[in-house]
Write a protein that holds these residues in place. Structure first.
Motif, short mmCIF file in Angstrom:
data_model
loop_
_atom_site.label_atom_id
_atom_site.label_comp_id
_atom_site.label_asym_id
_atom_site.label_seq_id
_atom_site.Cartn_x
_atom_site.Cartn_y
_atom_site.Cartn_z
N GLN A 1 0.57 -1.15 0.04
CA GLN A 1 0.05 -0.85 0.00
C GLN A 1 0.90 1.30 0.41
O GLN A 1 1.49 1.28 0.51
CB GLN A 1 -0.65 -0.02 0.90
CG GLN A 1 -1.67 0.59 1.14
CD GLN A 1 -3.12 0.70 1.64
OE1 GLN A 1 -3.38 -0.27 1.99
NE2 GLN A 1 -3.34 1.68 3.27
N LEU A 2 0.51 2.50 -0.57
CA LEU A 2 0.79 3.31 -0.97
C LEU A 2 0.24 4.71 -0.53
O LEU A 2 -0.82 4.57 -1.32
CB LEU A 2 1.41 4.11 -2.20
CG LEU A 2 2.53 5.41 -2.54
CD1 LEU A 2 3.12 5.36 -2.13
CD2 LEU A 2 2.14 4.71 -4.58
N GLU A 3 0.78 6.02 0.56
CA GLU A 3 0.14 6.45 0.74
C GLU A 3 0.91 8.16 0.69
O GLU A 3 1.83 8.01 0.64
CB GLU A 3 -0.22 5.98 2.54
CG GLU A 3 -1.71 5.75 2.09
CD GLU A 3 -2.16 5.62 3.47
OE1 GLU A 3 -2.25 6.90 4.44
OE2 GLU A 3 -3.11 5.22 3.53
N LEU A 4 0.12 8.96 -0.26
CA LEU A 4 0.45 10.50 -0.09
C LEU A 4 -0.39 11.24 0.54
O LEU A 4 -1.31 11.02 -0.07
CB LEU A 4 0.46 10.57 -1.88
CG LEU A 4 1.35 9.11 -2.72
CD1 LEU A 4 1.64 9.87 -4.26
CD2 LEU A 4 3.34 9.03 -2.40
N ALA A 5 0.29 11.55 1.21
CA ALA A 5 -0.12 12.74 1.62
C ALA A 5 -1.82 12.95 2.68
O ALA A 5 -2.46 12.93 2.79
CB ALA A 5 -1.21 13.97 0.89
N ALA A 6 -1.62 10.94 2.92
CA ALA A 6 -2.76 10.21 3.78
C ALA A 6 -3.93 9.98 3.10
O ALA A 6 -4.71 9.47 3.85
CB ALA A 6 -3.12 11.23 4.90
N ARG A 7 -3.58 9.53 1.61
CA ARG A 7 -4.30 9.62 0.69
C ARG A 7 -4.29 7.93 -0.23
O ARG A 7 -3.01 8.02 -0.46
CB ARG A 7 -5.17 10.63 -0.31
CG ARG A 7 -5.36 11.44 0.28
CD ARG A 7 -5.33 12.39 -0.81
NE ARG A 7 -5.78 13.71 -0.51
CZ ARG A 7 -7.40 14.02 -0.65
NH1 ARG A 7 -8.20 13.31 -0.38
NH2 ARG A 7 -7.72 15.15 -0.39
N PRO A 8 -4.24 6.97 0.16
CA PRO A 8 -4.07 5.82 -0.67
C PRO A 8 -4.31 6.13 -2.18
O PRO A 8 -5.25 6.74 -2.73
CB PRO A 8 -5.09 4.95 -0.36
CG PRO A 8 -5.43 4.74 0.80
CD PRO A 8 -5.94 6.76 0.76
N MET A 9 -2.87 5.40 -2.88
CA MET A 9 -2.78 6.03 -4.29
C MET A 9 -2.51 4.49 -4.98
O MET A 9 -1.89 3.31 -4.53
CB MET A 9 -1.60 7.10 -4.79
CG MET A 9 -1.68 8.43 -3.82
SD MET A 9 -3.39 9.31 -4.73
CE MET A 9 -2.54 9.68 -6.81
N ASP A 10 -2.68 4.19 -6.23
CA ASP A 10 -2.29 3.07 -7.09
C ASP A 10 -0.82 3.26 -7.20
O ASP A 10 -0.15 3.97 -7.72
CB ASP A 10 -3.31 3.12 -7.59
CG ASP A 10 -3.52 2.27 -9.39
OD1 ASP A 10 -2.75 0.88 -8.19
OD2 ASP A 10 -3.82 1.69 -9.88
N PRO A 11 -0.35 2.19 -6.32
CA PRO A 11 1.44 2.42 -6.70
C PRO A 11 1.21 1.73 -8.24
O PRO A 11 2.75 2.24 -8.56
CB PRO A 11 2.24 1.28 -5.60
CG PRO A 11 0.83 0.50 -5.23
CD PRO A 11 -0.32 1.45 -5.08
N LEU A 12 0.99 1.17 -8.39
CA LEU A 12 0.95 0.92 -9.95
C LEU A 12 1.58 1.54 -10.99
O LEU A 12 2.26 2.20 -11.60
CB LEU A 12 -0.11 -0.07 -10.89
CG LEU A 12 0.05 -1.81 -9.94
CD1 LEU A 12 -1.23 -1.90 -10.51
CD2 LEU A 12 1.09 -2.23 -10.71
N LYS A 13 0.65 2.74 -10.27
CA LYS A 13 0.58 4.35 -11.59
C LYS A 13 1.90 5.30 -11.76
O LYS A 13 2.57 5.96 -12.55
CB LYS A 13 -0.14 5.66 -10.87
CG LYS A 13 -1.50 4.47 -11.18
CD LYS A 13 -1.71 5.14 -12.55
CE LYS A 13 -3.90 5.09 -12.62
NZ LYS A 13 -4.27 5.05 -13.64
N PHE A 14 3.05 4.73 -10.69
CA PHE A 14 3.74 4.49 -10.56
C PHE A 14 5.23 4.10 -10.42
O PHE A 14 6.22 4.44 -10.51
CB PHE A 14 4.99 6.02 -9.35
CG PHE A 14 2.91 6.80 -8.18
CD1 PHE A 14 3.69 8.35 -8.66
CD2 PHE A 14 2.73 6.18 -7.61
CE1 PHE A 14 2.36 9.10 -9.00
CE2 PHE A 14 0.87 7.46 -7.55
CZ PHE A 14 1.19 8.39 -8.08
#
Length: 338
Positions: free
Chosen positions: A312-325
Motif C-alpha cells: 500500500q502506498l499513501e501520499l499526503a494521507a491518501r491511498p494511491m495506486d502504486p502501479l501508476k508510479f
C-alpha cells in the motif's frame, strides 16, 4: 496472609486489563482512530492512517484537493528533475483555480501558455521550465515549490525568516513562515513533493510478481461485498523477500487479525508505505531502513485467502495506486549477506 492471594489476583487482573488496552490501542480500528486523533491534537506523526485505510477501505479524510496520478503509465524511469516536474504538473492539475494563480503568473512572465501547465503531454515540460526559472533565487527543491505555489515574494520572505533562525529550509518550516492566507499554497507544494517522491520508489518484491488484485473498488473475497482495495496484492510464495521501496523509518511492526504481520514505513515528504500479510518481520519500530533493504518475508497471515503481499502506498494521507508510479523503478541495492 489470607489477603495475599487476593492481592496477587488483583495485580494480575490489573496487568491483564492493561495488556488488553494496549492491544486495542495498537491493533484495532478503534485504537487506530484514537492514535490518529491524538497525533492530530499533539502535532505528531501516527502510523494509524495506513492501518485505517485498509480496515475501512476509504481514502484519507483530509479536505485538501485530491491527488492526481498520471493518466497513462510512463514509458521510462524519471530523473529527479523530471519527477519534480511531473509532481508539480499533477499537483497544479488537481489544485483549485486560485491555488494555481502564482504558477500561472510565473508562466505568463516566461511566455509559457497557462493551458500547457495542465496538459498531460506538455505539462511536465512546462513545469520544468518554471523550476528552471526559479532555481537561481531558490536553489532548494522545497523552497522552489514554495515560490511556485505561493509566489516569489512570500516565498523569499519565508526563506529569509527560516535562514535567519538557522534552520534547514524544509517545506514544513517554510510553510510556517508564510503570511496568513497561503494554506492552499502549502498544500499544493506538499502534494507536488509527495508525488515527485513517489516516482522514485522501487518495488517491494521481484518485478515478475503477478498482481492478483489491483487497486480500486472490488468484490472482497472474504467479506463477500464490494469494497475499496487500497493497495495492490502481489502473488508471491510464502517466504519471498520483501524490501523497503525507499529510505525511511519503521512506524509500525506488529500483527493484527486483518493485516497479519504488518510493517508501515514513513519515507518523509508525505510518503508512507505498508506491507501486509507477512510471515516474518525483520525490522522494529523506530528502525531506519535503506532502499532495497530486506524488511520482511511475505506470507499468508491475517485476513488472507492465499500467500501474497498487500503493498500500500499513501501520499499526503491518501491511498494511491502504486502501479501508476511503477515505471519509475530504479535499481535497488542488493540485500546484504546475513
Amino acid at each position: 496472609m489470607a489477603m495475599f492471594p487476593r492481592q496477587a489476583k488483583g495485580l494480575l487482573d490489573f496487568c491483564m486489563a492493561t495488556l488488553c488496552l494496549w492491544a486495542a490501542y495498537h491493533h484495532t480500528p478503534a485504537g487506530a482512530l484514537v492514535r490518529k486523533a491524538t497525533a492530530w491534537a499533539t502535532g505528531t506523526r501516527s502510523s494509524a492512517r495506513p492501518l485505517l485505510a485498509y480496515y475501512d477501505g476509504v481514502s484519507g479524510t483530509s479536505l485538501s484537493p485530491p491527488l492526481m496520478a498520471p493518466d497513462v503509465p510512463l514509458s521510462r524511469a524519471l530523473t529527479d528533475a523530471e519527477a519534480l516536474a511531473w509532481g508539480t504538473h499533477l499537483a497544479l492539475k488537481g489544485a483549485q483555480v486560485r491555488a494555481r494563480q502564482p504558477a500561472l503568473e510565473l508562466a505568463a512572465e516566461l511566455g509559457v501558455p497557462a493551458a500547457s501547465l495542465l496538459d498531460p503531454q506538455t505539462g511536465p515540460a512546462a513545469a520544468r521550465s518554471l523550476h528552471t526559472a526559479l532555481s537561481k533565487d531558490f536553489p532548494g527543491e522545497e523552497a522552489r515549490l514554495t515560490a511556485l505555489f505561493a509566489g516569489r515574494v512570500p516565498a523569499r520572505y519565508a526563506l529569509e525568516r527560516v535562514e535567519a533562525e538557522g534552520g534547514a529550509p524544509t517545506l514544513e518550516r517554510l510553510s510556517g513562515q508564510l503570511p496568513p492566507g497561503f494554506e492552499d499554497a502549502s498544500v499544493g507544494a506538499a502534494q507536488a513533493l509527495a508525488l515527485a517522491t513517489a516516482f522514485g520508489l522501487a518495488w517491494p518484491v521481484h518485478e515478475s510478481a503477478r498482481v492478483t488484485s489491483p487497486f480500486g473498488d472490488r468484490f472482497h473475497p472474504v467479506l463477500g461485498r464490494r469494497k475499496m482495495h487500497t493497495g495492490v496484492d502481489l502473488g508471491v510464495p510464502v517466504g519471498t523477500p520483501v524490501v523497503a521501496v525507499a529510505d525511511g523509518v519503521v512506524r509500525r511492526a506488529s500483527e493484527d487479525a486483518v493485516n497479519g504481520r504488518v510493517l508501515v514505513v514513513d519515507h518523509g515528504r508525505g510518503v508512507t508505505t505498508a506491507y501486509c500479510h507477512n510471515s516474518e518481520l525483520l525490522v522494529k519500530v523506530g528502525q531506519r531502513v535503506r532502499r532495497g533493504e530486506r524488511v520482511a518475508h511475505s506470507g499468508n497471515t491475517g485476513r488472507s485467502t492465499g500467500p501474497h503481499l498487500h503493498y500500500q502506498l499513501e501520499l499526503a494521507a491518501r491511498p494511491m495506486d502504486p502501479l501508476k508510479f511503477r515505471t519509475a523503478l530504479r535499481p535497488v541495492a542488493k540485500d546484504p549477506a546475513p
